[in-house]
Design an enzyme around this catalytic site. Structure first.
Site, PDB file in Angstrom:
ATOM      1  N   HIS A  75       0.838  -1.201   0.000  1.00 15.30           N
ATOM      2  CA  HIS A  75       0.000   0.000   0.000  1.00 15.30           C
ATOM      3  C   HIS A  75       0.874   1.253   0.000  1.00 15.30           C
ATOM      4  CE1 HIS A  75      -3.411   2.576   0.786  1.00 15.30           C
ATOM      5  NE2 HIS A  75      -2.852   3.018   1.900  1.00 15.30           N
ATOM      6  N   ASP A  78       2.372   1.755  -3.403  1.00 14.70           N
ATOM      7  CA  ASP A  78       1.317   2.215  -4.302  1.00 14.70           C
ATOM      8  C   ASP A  78       1.040   3.702  -4.092  1.00 14.70           C
ATOM      9  OD1 ASP A  78      -0.803   1.814  -6.257  1.00 14.70           O
ATOM     10  OD2 ASP A  78      -2.184   1.995  -4.557  1.00 14.70           O
TER      11      ASP A  78
END
Length: 100
Positions: A75, A78
């Site tokens: 995450h 990203d």
């Protein structure tokens, strides 16, 4: 610093960078190019902070210190890559707005 705190640094700084870039576009749309430029500088500074955290993780791994790949790490990466893309596009969008 614990691994989760380090990873959260990437998320926080990446999110701040993205937000500043998006606010810069809004300012440019309103003709506030000086404010837009300041926000883009803030965005760049936040991206640099996130990049430093990421670089520290990469250097630690290259020294043999294993980093656990978790959903939180994915995450964070990203978030960071998204922030970089948004900032790059913001530069182009603001230039186009200036030309209009």
């Amino acid at each position: 610093m614990e691994n989760q705190e380090i990873i959260m640094g990437i998320i926080i700084h990446g999110g701040n960078a993205r937000s500043s870039a998006m606010r810069a576009i809004a300012e440019a749309k309103n003709g506030n190019f000086e404010a837009a430029e300041k926000l883009m500088e803030e965005s760049k500074a936040e991206l640099n902070k996130a990049h430093r955290v990421q670089t520290d993780l990469i250097q630690a791994e290259s020294r043999g210190e294993k980093t656990e790949i978790s959903l939180l790490m994915v995450h964070a990466q990203d978030h960071f890559m998204n922030a970089m893309t948004v900032r790059e596009l913001s530069v182009e969008i603001i230039e186009l707005i200036k030309k209009l």
